[in-house]
Design a protein around this motif. Structure first.
Motif, mmCIF file in Angstrom:
data_model
loop_
_atom_site.group_PDB
_atom_site.id
_atom_site.type_symbol
_atom_site.label_atom_id
_atom_site.label_comp_id
_atom_site.label_asym_id
_atom_site.label_seq_id
_atom_site.Cartn_x
_atom_site.Cartn_y
_atom_site.Cartn_z
ATOM 1 N N GLY A 380 -25.350 19.982 -20.751
ATOM 2 C CA GLY A 380 -24.707 20.298 -19.477
ATOM 3 C C GLY A 380 -23.597 19.325 -19.133
ATOM 4 N N ILE A 381 -23.836 18.043 -19.389
ATOM 5 C CA ILE A 381 -22.810 17.029 -19.081
ATOM 6 C C ILE A 381 -21.598 17.238 -19.973
ATOM 7 N N ALA A 382 -21.839 17.558 -21.263
ATOM 8 C CA ALA A 382 -20.719 17.788 -22.175
ATOM 9 C C ALA A 382 -19.835 18.936 -21.683
ATOM 10 N N ARG A 383 -20.468 19.977 -21.150
ATOM 11 C CA ARG A 383 -19.677 21.100 -20.631
ATOM 12 C C ARG A 383 -18.975 20.705 -19.340
ATOM 13 N N ALA A 384 -19.655 19.985 -18.478
ATOM 14 C CA ALA A 384 -19.037 19.599 -17.207
ATOM 15 C C ALA A 384 -17.869 18.649 -17.413
ATOM 16 N N SER A 385 -17.925 17.819 -18.439
ATOM 17 C CA SER A 385 -16.853 16.856 -18.666
ATOM 18 C C SER A 385 -15.540 17.541 -19.058
ATOM 19 N N ARG A 386 -15.633 18.793 -19.533
ATOM 20 C CA ARG A 386 -14.420 19.511 -19.922
ATOM 21 C C ARG A 386 -13.767 20.250 -18.744
ATOM 22 N N VAL A 387 -14.373 20.184 -17.574
ATOM 23 C CA VAL A 387 -13.827 20.867 -16.409
ATOM 24 C C VAL A 387 -12.638 20.054 -15.855
ATOM 25 N N ASN A 388 -11.531 20.725 -15.637
ATOM 26 C CA ASN A 388 -10.347 20.076 -15.089
ATOM 27 C C ASN A 388 -10.319 20.272 -13.593
ATOM 28 N N ALA A 389 -9.955 19.240 -12.848
ATOM 29 C CA ALA A 389 -9.935 19.306 -11.386
ATOM 30 C C ALA A 389 -8.966 20.375 -10.883
ATOM 31 N N ARG A 390 -7.919 20.651 -11.653
ATOM 32 C CA ARG A 390 -6.914 21.612 -11.192
ATOM 33 C C ARG A 390 -7.415 23.058 -11.268
ATOM 34 N N GLU A 391 -8.571 23.257 -11.959
ATOM 35 C CA GLU A 391 -9.104 24.617 -12.077
ATOM 36 C C GLU A 391 -9.490 25.170 -10.705
ATOM 37 N N VAL A 392 -9.789 24.283 -9.725
ATOM 38 C CA VAL A 392 -10.193 24.766 -8.398
ATOM 39 C C VAL A 392 -9.027 25.437 -7.685
ATOM 40 N N LEU A 393 -7.791 25.109 -8.134
ATOM 41 C CA LEU A 393 -6.620 25.699 -7.508
ATOM 42 C C LEU A 393 -6.206 27.014 -8.134
ATOM 43 N N ALA A 394 -6.854 27.359 -9.302
ATOM 44 C CA ALA A 394 -6.475 28.570 -10.009
ATOM 45 C C ALA A 394 -6.921 29.811 -9.230
#
Length: 394
Positions: A380-394
């Protein structure tokens, strides 16, 4: 703020169902362990309780449990004359089907050498042990026979004078104790036509090439020996084996033959199923944690956007996995109660020992769940670490 607890409070049913599933899997692990104990206990029941130091069996055989065996009917008198032998008993055991109350039953007939075998090694649940007379039997409760019942075996009718509990063989069939002479008569039962053909064959010499020192009608599987307190077991074994037609096994050798020969594949199979259940548990927990992570990708991106460090996200996911593990261990305690209710209904005896439960709960399951939850958290952490903060603006 503990984000894992907040998430658990937001979706409690998922955590409850996950913990319940883990608890059920742990119950299965308890059952497999108890089944293994039961199979081993049943297989070694007679060997350990019958109070024999040595087993005299057919030459070049590993009988009577791991392999067929037949010794001469007078072998006990020959063995009794060996220096160092305190007493001897004849022994035989074989499976038998019989009819009782309109149904076909199955039991393992065990011949007791009355009066030499006084039954002191047998724990009776009801009734009494066999007397010197014939046509009496002691039956285990699993055979469906009770004290004062009458059952026909071969051409004779036997009265059940005693009852035992959990006295079964390695296949799970209940033991039915009769006198050694009765057991021989039951084993030798044949139709009239079969007797006629056998006599005709002997008259023509058809079986003359057998060349065996054991009579073909002998159904004695072994002679049990109790040694005198000061006897040298090695000397007694060497003396008897010099005869050439028999083999002498110690009780420990009988145990090893039963466990490492006859039951070896079954033990491996039970161990493989136990490992498979733990693997399934790991996959289930990992998928649950991974799914929880995927459903919170937007929230994780929002946390990163407002400046949350990676360690905060990793801690939340790790706490979620740890919470599932803790609830699973709590469910393990509930599974013990469920095991006590369900496993007695199984056709094979499931032996649940307090020591096994303690070892299973504190060591095996605790360590297994810790590793499983750690692996799930890492995924789960490995997947979460790939999340980009800018995705919330998409």
């Amino acid at each position: 703020m503990n984000l894992a607890l907040k998430d658990a409070a937001h979706t409690p049913m998922r955590f409850v169902l996950t913990a319940f599933g883990v608890a059920l899997l742990m119950t299965a692990v308890i059952g497999m362990t108890g089944l293994y104990r039961g199979v081993v206990g049943d297989a070694l029941l007679v060997i350990e309780r019958i109070d024999a130091d040595l087993w005299v069996v057919q030459g070049e055989r590993a009988g009577p449990f791991a392999e067929g065996s037949a010794v001469a009917p007078d072998m006990d008198r020959r063995v009794a004359g060996v220096p160092g032998v305190a007493d001897v008993r004849r022994f035989t055991q074989f499976s038998q089907q019989f009819a009782f109350e309109g149904a076909t039953r199955r039991a393992t007939i065990t011949g007791a050498d009355i009066p030499a075998d006084d039954g002191r090694w047998l724990a009776l649940a009801a009734g009494r042990w066999l007397a010197a007379g014939r046509c009496e039997a002691v039956a285990d409760e699993s055979t469906g026979l009770a004290v004062s019942d009458w059952v026909e075996l071969a051409r004779d009718v036997y009265e059940i004078v005693g009852s035992t509990r959990h006295m079964v063989d390695s296949a799970g069939d209940g033991l039915l104790f009769v006198g050694i002479n009765d057991a021989t008569a039951i084993a030798q039962k044949r139709t009239s036509e079969a007797i006629y053909l056998a006599r005709a064959a002997r008259g023509t010499g058809e079986f003359a090439g057998a060349g065996s020192s054991v009579a073909q009608e002998s159904k004695i599987a072994a002679v049990l020996v109790r040694l005198a307190p000061a006897a040298d077991a090695a000397n007694v074994i060497a003396t008897i084996e010099r005869w050439g037609d028999v083999r002498v096994l110690t009780t420990q050798q009988q145990r090893d033959l039963m466990l490492n020969a006859r039951l070896w594949k079954l033990r491996l199979q039970i161990l493989a199923f136990t490992g498979l259940i733990l693997l399934i548990t790991a996959i289930v927990v990992s998928l649950i944690v991974y799914t929880m992570t995927l459903e919170k990708l937007y929230e994780i991106a929002l946390l990163k956007l407002i400046g949350a460090r990676e360690s905060v996200v990793a801690t939340m996911i790790g706490q979620q996995a740890g919470l599932i593990g803790l609830i699973g261990l709590a469910g393990f305690l509930l599974s013990i109660g469920a095991a006590e209710l369900v496993f007695p209904l199984f056709p094979r005896r499931v032996v649940i020992l307090a020591g096994d439960l303690a070892l299973l709960g504190l060591a095996l399951l605790g360590l297994a769940l810790a590793l499983i939850c750690a692996a799930a958290a890492w995924i789960g952490i490995a997947r979460a670490s790939r999340v980009n903060a800018r995705e919330v603006l998409a």
